[in-house]
Design an enzyme around this catalytic site. Structure first.
Site, PDB file in Angstrom:
ATOM      1  N   ASP A  73       4.958  11.642  -2.109  1.00  0.00           N
ATOM      2  CA  ASP A  73       4.705  10.249  -2.470  1.00  0.00           C
ATOM      3  C   ASP A  73       3.211  10.120  -2.774  1.00  0.00           C
ATOM      4  OD1 ASP A  73       4.948   7.589  -3.083  1.00  0.00           O
ATOM      5  OD2 ASP A  73       6.057   7.037  -1.277  1.00  0.00           O
TER       6      ASP A  73
HETATM    7  C1  NOJ Z   1       4.584   4.753  -3.579  1.00  0.00           C
HETATM    8  C2  NOJ Z   1       5.999   4.395  -3.253  1.00  0.00           C
HETATM    9  O1  NOJ Z   1       6.243   4.669  -1.889  1.00  0.00           O
HETATM   10  C3  NOJ Z   1       7.020   5.131  -4.088  1.00  0.00           C
HETATM   11  O2  NOJ Z   1       8.278   4.592  -3.823  1.00  0.00           O
HETATM   12  C4  NOJ Z   1       6.674   5.046  -5.540  1.00  0.00           C
HETATM   13  O3  NOJ Z   1       7.650   5.698  -6.308  1.00  0.00           O
HETATM   14  C5  NOJ Z   1       5.297   5.667  -5.747  1.00  0.00           C
HETATM   15  N1  NOJ Z   1       4.321   4.905  -4.980  1.00  0.00           N
HETATM   16  C6  NOJ Z   1       4.886   5.685  -7.207  1.00  0.00           C
HETATM   17  O4  NOJ Z   1       4.616   4.411  -7.647  1.00  0.00           O
END
Ligand code: NOJ
Length: 735
Positions: free
Chosen positions: A264
């Site tokens: 993430d």
């Molecule tokens: C953080 C989030 O937790 C995740 O769900 C998302 O896909 C990513 N950022 C990218 O934006």
């Protein structure tokens, strides 16, 4: 390309080039000035030469733009490897569907599949290759802000939606036109942070983790989801992004995932504040060893992997393995032959927000609305009485109907309730008032200072609405949470709407007994007072681009609400975490002993206010007792459970028939109810239909005392009814 060609390509790449493939930056690093920033910029600092080697980009879309970026990227790459473009296309690209939690309430995975297909078509035309969805974190605590992104609290329902969404995005082949790769997330158990606090540690026994939490993700793996994302949380004190057991043994080894694993946003670097890596070099090593192929938005892989390999601290074979997976995904998308894939400005124009997509979004929204109360059948409203209707509240004329993970290029495309209702009753005059603003001017919601009414303006707006309510036959109040109150970084301890909205509802309900409240939200809220003050309550979540039309159709009875709750609602926030598939305990409450030395609280009911599966329709249904074709079964036989469902009202309507099982006694305690089947059935008034469910031994399996998975002989109860509290049941024995 054939696999041998990919292998030859890999063999020819330098270490820097390989590491570049494992780096994901957002598009601002390519000089793109309308990049969607979905996380902190952190400490990433890269120079132009390093950017050239980067293999994947997130956060921007647009056919012509991405074609140009692809061309530049490939020119700058020593082996002219195409770039992967990724984005969060969660509940739609530009045609926005209801939020995933609302979609879960449709109990109709096919609906999510269609929505995903449409999102994929629009996103692919805009040049994207991968979306970061489906989110399959089981959500059992409404305080957590991200409950809006998941289908809900039930493992089985989640796995049905997981499969449908992956199929909708990916189709049968990624290289087909209009298909993009899905990415299951967030692995694992991000949905159960302590206290509902965003990003906090998750403590779950391995038994519960395996029994309940893996099922949804497994649904996506079984549907051949090509990507997975690690979660921000630590699970039992090990951050997922560094959890080798979780990623290599469980996800890849046991569950069979063979796609690309991405961290993430900045999660590799965050291993340092988590306190598991001393510095970036150690973070790089831990994440790589855990099996993370792409480092999203940190410079840890970019700046530290090479040294670590050269110092023989990490094995280059791990890098080769990761890069091979990334190249394989690019190849499966057909990018080596066709680097722009489906990017086409013409298709963008033809597809994005086209009538068919809007129509589908509208139909989907209707199916996600949950009718929580409908006293005296006040709904649906008669269109002929629209002259006597007052519609008020902050959502009555709002375009913010999409939820926090939607990024419409303009809100002008989103009609308001006022607009759609006015169209629907042409010739008559509905009265609209503002009622109140969502917040007082200057109130701070999630770091943003809200614009709104000052106290005098608020009082005047409420007083004006009360006066109008005195004259109205019926009042529709459109209230709710602001869209940034759910989503990432939006955990709350209160599950209430703002006090000024409550004030509006209280005062209007004093002068008009026909208040219909429409609630917009991304999570279950405390509904006790709202329902007590309203004759009807329709929960519409964040309904998307055509939400206003869907709400209008449902309020006026052109369509009926068919949603059923996929998350339980509490009496009070203090009941969270809360879910239906709980245990009876050694001291269950009985009608003779409802309190005393019994499970629960002394001050409120301990069961949900509205339990999973609950929802009304505009008609009524009767269930016959459950009958079984046999009262015994073996591992190789099956039982068919049957009810006769009758529409006892006077409208054609849809019921969601739900089957729950209970294993009465096992080597570990078993939940009082577990959803094992459901079917949506539409019947004419007076019509009856037999509905049956087949029960087979695999449905009775669980994580047993010795951690093996299997069933145990004994007595099982089977319930078939309208929601998870149904007592309509019978029993059988597994031999
Ligand atoms: C953080 C989030 O937790 C995740 O769900 C998302 O896909 C990513 N950022 C990218 O934006």
């Amino acid at each position: 390309m054939e696999r041998e060609q990919l292998q030859a390509l890999l063999a020819d790449m330098s270490l820097e080039e390989k590491i570049g493939q494992m780096v994901q930056l957002n598009a601002s690093f390519l000089g793109n000035n309308d990049t969607l920033i979905t996380g902190p910029m952190g400490t990433v600092s890269v120079d132009a030469d390093e950017v050239k080697l980067c293999g994947t980009i997130l956060g921007t879309a647009g056919a012509d733009k991405l074609k140009e970026l692809q061309k530049q990227a490939m020119e700058g790459q020593p082996h002219h490897i195409p770039m992967l473009f990724m984005m969060d296309v969660i509940n739609g690209f530009q045609t926005i569907f209801p939020i995933p939690l609302a979609q879960g309430c449709s109990f109709e995975p096919e609906l999510a599949k269609q929505g995903a297909q449409i999102a994929a078509k629009e996103a692919a035309a805009a040049g994207l290759h991968v979306t970061f969805t489906p989110m399959l974190d089981l959500t059992r605590d409404a305080r957590w802000g991200r409950v809006m992104e998941s289908p809900g609290e039930d493992p089985y329902l989640n796995s049905c939606f997981a499969k449908a969404m992956v199929e909708g995005f990916q189709g049968s082949s990624l290289s087909e036109k209009g298909r993009i790769s899905a990415c299951l997330k967030h692995f694992a158990a991000y949905g159960y942070p302590e206290g509902g606090r965003e990003y906090d540690n998750v403590e779950l026994s391995e038994r519960t983790f395996r029994q309940d939490y893996l099922t949804g993700y497994q649904g996506a793996v079984d549907a051949n989801c090509r990507m997975a994302m690690t979660s921000f949380n630590s699970l039992n004190r090990v951050p997922s992004t560094a959890n080798r057991w979780l990623m290599r043994d469980v996800l890849r080894g046991e569950m069979g995932f063979d796609g690309v694993l991405i961290s993430d946003y900045a999660a590799v670097e965050e291993l340092i504040p988590h306190g598991i890596a001393a510095d970036k070099r150690e973070a790089a090593k831990l994440a790589l060893e855990a099996g993370v192929d792409i480092d999203m938005m940190s410079d840890v892989y970019l700046h530290y992997l090479k040294d670590a390999v050269e110092a023989k601290e990490v094995d280059e074979a791990l890098i080769d393995e990761a890069v091979m997976r990334i190249l394989t995904l690019k190849n499966d998308l057909g990018l080596f032959e066709n680097p722009d894939k489906d990017a086409s400005a013409e298709d963008e124009k033809a597809l994005i927000l086209c009538d068919a997509h809007r129509q589908a979004a509208c139909e989907a929204a209707v199916k996600t609305f949950v009718l929580l109360k409908n006293e005296a059948q006040i709904l649906p409203l008669a269109k002929e009485e629209a002259d006597g209707l007052l519609v008020s509240g902050p959502y009555a004329d709002s375009r913010l109907l999409c939820g926090s993970w939607s990024f419409p290029s303009t809100y002008d495309n989103i009609p308001t309730i006022r607009e759609r209702m006015t169209e629907a009753v042409s010739g008559q005059k509905i009265t609209f008032t503002e009622g109140c603003s969502l917040f007082y001017d200057g109130e701070i919601v999630k770091d943003h200072t809200m614009e709104g009414m000052n106290p005098e303006q608020m009082e005047a707006a409420i007083a004006e609405t009360v006066e109008a309510a005195k004259k109205a036959k019926n009042v529709v109040l459109c209230l709710g949470e602001y869209y940034t109150q759910t989503g990432e970084g939006s955990s709350r301890t209160s599950l209430q709407i703002s006090q000024n909205q409550m004030e509006l509802l209280r005062r209007v309900s004093e002068v008009n007994e026909n208040v219909i409240t429409v609630i917009f939200s991304g999570r279950p809220l405390e509904m006790t007072e709202i329902e007590a003050l309203s004759k009807a309550v329709l929960y519409v979540w964040m309904p998307g681009t055509e939400g206003a039309k869907a709400i209008t159709d449902v309020l006026f009875g052109e369509k009926e609400p068919t949603g059923r709750l996929s998350m339980s609602f509490p009496h009070r926030a203090a009941q969270e975490p809360l879910y239906y598939s709980r245990f009876q305990g050694g001291r269950p409450r009985t009608p003779q002993e409802p309190r005393g030395f019994r499970i629960g609280y002394i001050d409120i009911e301990y069961r949900p206010y509205h339990s999973f599966g609950y929802g009304l329709s505009y008609s009524t249904f009767n269930y016959s007792p459950v009958s079984l074709d046999s009262s015994e079964m073996t591992a190789n036989s099956r039982i068919t459970a049957k009810v006769t469902l009758t529409n006892t009202g006077n409208r054609r309507a849809t019921e969601t028939v739900q089957m729950y099982l209970r294993d009465v006694s096992g080597s570990v305690i078993r939940p009082m109810r577990e959803l094992k089947g459901f079917e949506k059935v539409t019947l004419d008034p007076g019509e009856s239909r037999d509905i049956s469910f087949v029960i087979e031994e695999p449905m009775l399996r669980f994580v047993r005392m010795d951690m093996s998975v299997g069933s145990e002989p004994g007595r099982f109860e089977v319930f078939i009814g309208a929601d998870s509290t149904t007592e309509n049941g019978t029993a059988f024995v597994l031999k």
